[in-house]
Design an enzyme around this catalytic site. Structure first.
Site, PDB file in Angstrom:
ATOM      1  N   THR A 194       0.866  -1.188   0.000  1.00 59.79           N
ATOM      2  CA  THR A 194       0.000   0.000   0.000  1.00 59.79           C
ATOM      3  C   THR A 194       0.905   1.242   0.000  1.00 59.79           C
ATOM      4  OG1 THR A 194      -0.231   0.250   2.412  1.00 59.79           O
ATOM      5  CG2 THR A 194      -1.751  -1.271   1.330  1.00 59.79           C
ATOM      6  N   GLY A 195       0.473   2.280  -0.714  1.00 57.91           N
ATOM      7  CA  GLY A 195       1.287   3.489  -0.810  1.00 57.91           C
ATOM      8  C   GLY A 195       2.602   3.210  -1.510  1.00 57.91           C
ATOM      9  N   ALA A 196       2.528   2.473  -2.629  1.00 58.56           N
ATOM     10  CA  ALA A 196       3.746   2.003  -3.295  1.00 58.56           C
ATOM     11  C   ALA A 196       4.341   3.030  -4.254  1.00 58.56           C
ATOM     12  CB  ALA A 196       3.429   0.722  -4.060  1.00 58.56           C
ATOM     13  N   ASN A 197       3.643   4.147  -4.467  1.00 58.71           N
ATOM     14  CA  ASN A 197       4.123   5.084  -5.481  1.00 58.71           C
ATOM     15  C   ASN A 197       5.210   6.028  -4.972  1.00 58.71           C
ATOM     16  OD1 ASN A 197       1.367   6.096  -4.307  1.00 58.71           O
ATOM     17  ND2 ASN A 197       2.518   7.930  -4.815  1.00 58.71           N
ATOM     18  N   SER A 198       5.467   6.003  -3.660  1.00 62.96           N
ATOM     19  CA  SER A 198       6.363   7.021  -3.124  1.00 62.96           C
ATOM     20  C   SER A 198       7.158   6.475  -1.934  1.00 62.96           C
ATOM     21  CB  SER A 198       5.473   8.208  -2.720  1.00 62.96           C
ATOM     22  OG  SER A 198       6.044   9.001  -1.740  1.00 62.96           O
ATOM     23  N   GLY A 199       8.252   7.139  -1.595  1.00 62.11           N
ATOM     24  CA  GLY A 199       8.987   6.864  -0.358  1.00 62.11           C
ATOM     25  C   GLY A 199       9.315   5.398  -0.130  1.00 62.11           C
ATOM     26  N   TYR A 209      -1.204  11.651  14.953  1.00 61.59           N
ATOM     27  CA  TYR A 209      -0.271  10.778  14.207  1.00 61.59           C
ATOM     28  C   TYR A 209       0.308   9.725  15.158  1.00 61.59           C
ATOM     29  CZ  TYR A 209       3.714   9.160  11.436  1.00 61.59           C
ATOM     30  OH  TYR A 209       4.622   8.371  10.754  1.00 61.59           O
TER      31      TYR A 209
HETATM   32  N1  LIG Z   1       9.556   8.737   6.466  1.00 63.64           N
HETATM   33  C1  LIG Z   1       9.740   8.515   7.751  1.00 63.64           C
HETATM   34  O1  LIG Z   1      10.699   9.003   8.371  1.00 63.64           O
HETATM   35  C2  LIG Z   1       8.766   7.663   8.503  1.00 63.64           C
HETATM   36  C3  LIG Z   1       8.990   7.486   9.884  1.00 63.64           C
HETATM   37  C4  LIG Z   1       8.156   6.643  10.582  1.00 63.64           C
HETATM   38  C5  LIG Z   1       7.120   5.996   9.941  1.00 63.64           C
HETATM   39  N2  LIG Z   1       6.899   6.206   8.611  1.00 63.64           N
HETATM   40  C6  LIG Z   1       5.771   5.499   7.987  1.00 63.64           C
HETATM   41  O2  LIG Z   1       6.152   4.975   6.750  1.00 63.64           O
HETATM   42  C7  LIG Z   1       4.993   4.829   5.910  1.00 63.64           C
HETATM   43  C8  LIG Z   1       5.307   5.312   4.502  1.00 63.64           C
HETATM   44  O3  LIG Z   1       5.543   6.681   4.538  1.00 63.64           O
HETATM   45  P1  LIG Z   1       6.668   7.407   3.666  1.00 63.64           P
HETATM   46  O4  LIG Z   1       7.624   7.999   4.629  1.00 63.64           O
HETATM   47  O5  LIG Z   1       7.156   6.537   2.590  1.00 63.64           O
HETATM   48  O6  LIG Z   1       5.823   8.623   3.097  1.00 63.64           O
HETATM   49  P2  LIG Z   1       5.347   9.031   1.616  1.00 63.64           P
HETATM   50  O7  LIG Z   1       6.519   9.148   0.728  1.00 63.64           O
HETATM   51  O8  LIG Z   1       4.496  10.226   1.838  1.00 63.64           O
HETATM   52  O9  LIG Z   1       4.453   7.809   1.163  1.00 63.64           O
HETATM   53  C9  LIG Z   1       3.190   7.581   1.696  1.00 63.64           C
HETATM   54  C10 LIG Z   1       2.378   6.784   0.722  1.00 63.64           C
HETATM   55  O10 LIG Z   1       1.076   6.569   1.314  1.00 63.64           O
HETATM   56  C11 LIG Z   1       0.105   6.892   0.339  1.00 63.64           C
HETATM   57  N3  LIG Z   1      -1.188   7.268   0.906  1.00 63.64           N
HETATM   58  C12 LIG Z   1      -1.493   8.310   1.689  1.00 63.64           C
HETATM   59  N4  LIG Z   1      -2.814   8.341   1.935  1.00 63.64           N
HETATM   60  C13 LIG Z   1      -3.365   7.295   1.277  1.00 63.64           C
HETATM   61  C14 LIG Z   1      -4.671   6.802   1.120  1.00 63.64           C
HETATM   62  N5  LIG Z   1      -5.726   7.429   1.646  1.00 63.64           N
HETATM   63  N6  LIG Z   1      -4.865   5.676   0.395  1.00 63.64           N
HETATM   64  C15 LIG Z   1      -3.822   5.049  -0.185  1.00 63.64           C
HETATM   65  N7  LIG Z   1      -2.560   5.487  -0.102  1.00 63.64           N
HETATM   66  C16 LIG Z   1      -2.324   6.598   0.625  1.00 63.64           C
HETATM   67  C17 LIG Z   1       0.723   8.050  -0.438  1.00 63.64           C
HETATM   68  O11 LIG Z   1       0.020   8.226  -1.651  1.00 63.64           O
HETATM   69  P3  LIG Z   1      -0.032   9.688  -2.382  1.00 63.64           P
HETATM   70  O12 LIG Z   1       1.299   9.856  -3.038  1.00 63.64           O
HETATM   71  O13 LIG Z   1      -1.167   9.545  -3.336  1.00 63.64           O
HETATM   72  O14 LIG Z   1      -0.278  10.697  -1.306  1.00 63.64           O
HETATM   73  C18 LIG Z   1       2.130   7.516  -0.604  1.00 63.64           C
HETATM   74  O15 LIG Z   1       2.182   6.579  -1.643  1.00 63.64           O
HETATM   75  C19 LIG Z   1       3.866   5.573   6.631  1.00 63.64           C
HETATM   76  O16 LIG Z   1       3.022   4.642   7.257  1.00 63.64           O
HETATM   77  C20 LIG Z   1       4.595   6.404   7.676  1.00 63.64           C
HETATM   78  O17 LIG Z   1       3.809   6.648   8.819  1.00 63.64           O
HETATM   79  C21 LIG Z   1       7.701   7.019   7.878  1.00 63.64           C
END
Ligand SMILES: NC(=O)c1ccc[n+]([C@@H]2O[C@H](COP(=O)([O-])OP(=O)(O)OC[C@H]3O[C@@H](n4cnc5c(N)ncnc54)[C@H](OP(=O)(O)O)[C@@H]3O)[C@@H](O)[C@H]2O)c1
Length: 306
Positions: A21-26, A177
């Site tokens: 899930t959320g595979a398009n980014s990060g 959060y």
């Molecule tokens: N980065 C960090 O330092 C960090 C730290 C702790 C935990 N995390 C966790 O890691 C996970 C991934 O986050 P990331 O850091 O990779 O951030 P990200 O680059 O913002 O990626 C988040 C992804 O979730 C998708 N998303 C958001 N809302 C959605 C919805 N309603 N339905 C389906 N997809 C949705 C986004 O899609 P869109 O592009 O369409 O918005 C995007 O693909 C999250 O659960 C976050 O809490 C991250």
């Protein structure tokens, strides 16, 4: 457990179906890239088709044979979750790994299509509803895994079960959060207990990426002070390609056990190698986990068939 696990330890994944899930980014994008490089069939569960296609094209530049599929999923909409499940089941007959990675962070108060406060609605309730509806297929797949994604932020989290979605007010971006990330852990441990009690051939794990450079902070970047802080923090952070490794290790390390939590090995778990870590005492509270399970079923109207 070894701290020397690397992507090279991953065996060939041909024949495995992995939903991200959320595979398009990060982190989700980086995990998908790794799974595809090991020949898995990767299903990108994203809310934007355009972003998903863009992500698939990027992966294919490096790996033209990558077996990638897009199915639309908006975790902020129960109807979209149901439709994802229907489409998935019409196309695929098993699920080896479900990586519940998508998430949003510290956004202003808003609600999902079903009226759930956005962060707990998407980060926890959406994944709860998705997992419940895919559970029969995950259960019938040999050696399957579910991996949820939490955060260091769970340590600041607390849950008021009479006001889980801030129906009575008191919303704070960071508070909410942190609550959602504590929920990810409580949900994981409760599901792991249920799976074990029922002797189901499946592992349920959780991971966190420390502090990783992704798109997650997009809402904070607007503020100048926050921007300066983020740039200072970059010293303590790691690239998304490194931050995704605890997620990938939790999903694939053959020595990982159900209920394990993976995160980075370094100072305060902000960056480093993917290793087993510990979540706080609150996340292991069985009474809270049971209450969260019950209210999650009530809010979503969806029950697990365990
Ligand atoms: N980065 C960090 O330092 C960090 C730290 C702790 C935990 N995390 C966790 O890691 C996970 C991934 O986050 P990331 O850091 O990779 O951030 P990200 O680059 O913002 O990626 C988040 C992804 O979730 C998708 N998303 C958001 N809302 C959605 C919805 N309603 N339905 C389906 N997809 C949705 C986004 O899609 P869109 O592009 O369409 O918005 C995007 O693909 C999250 O659960 C976050 O809490 C991250």
């Amino acid at each position: 457990m070894s701290s020397n696990w690397t992507v090279d330890d991953i065996k060939d994944l041909k024949g495995m179906n992995i939903i991200v899930t959320g595979a398009n980014s990060g982190l989700g994008f980086e995990a998908s890239k790794i799974y595809a490089s090991k020949n898995a069939t990767v299903i990108l569960a994203c809310r934007s088709e355009e972003k998903a296609i863009d992500a698939m094209n990027k992966i294919k530049i490096e790996n033209s044979k990558a077996d990638l599929h897009f199915i639309r999923l908006d975790l902020g909409d129960l109807e979209s979750i149901e439709s994802f499940v229907k489409t998935y089941k019409s196309k695929f007959k098993k699920i080896d790994i479900l990586l519940n990675n998508a998430g949003i962070m510290t956004v202003p108060y808003d609600v999902t299509k079903d009226g759930f406060e956005l962060q707990n609605g998407i980060n926890h309730l959406g994944h709860f509803a998705l997992t419940a509806q895919l559970f029969d297929l995950i259960k019938s797949t040999k050696d399957s895994r579910i991996v949820n994604v939490s955060s260091i932020a769970h340590k600041n989290g607390s849950i008021d079960f009479d006001n889980y979605l801030y129906e009575k007010g008191g919303y704070g971006k960071v508070k909410s959060y942190s609550r959602s990330k504590l929920s990810n852990l409580l949900f994981t441990y409760e599901l792991a207990r249920k799976v074990e009690e029922n002797k189901i051939d499946m592992k349920v794990l959780v991971a966190h990426p420390g502090v990783s450079q992704t798109e997650l902070g997009r809402t904070i970047k607007k503020n100048r002070v926050a921007r300066a802080l983020i740039s200072m923090m970059s010293f303590f952070s790691q690239k998304a390609s490194q931050g995704t490794l605890p997620l990938v290790r939790a999903s694939l390390d053959e020595n990982a056990q159900s209920g394990d939590y993976y995160g980075p090995s370094g100072f305060m778990e902000m960056k480093g190698k993917p290793v087993k870590v510990k979540s706080n005492k609150k996340s292991h509270n069985i009474e809270s986990a049971k209450k969260l399970w019950d209210i999650s079923e009530d809010y979503t109207g969806i029950k697990f068939n365990i």
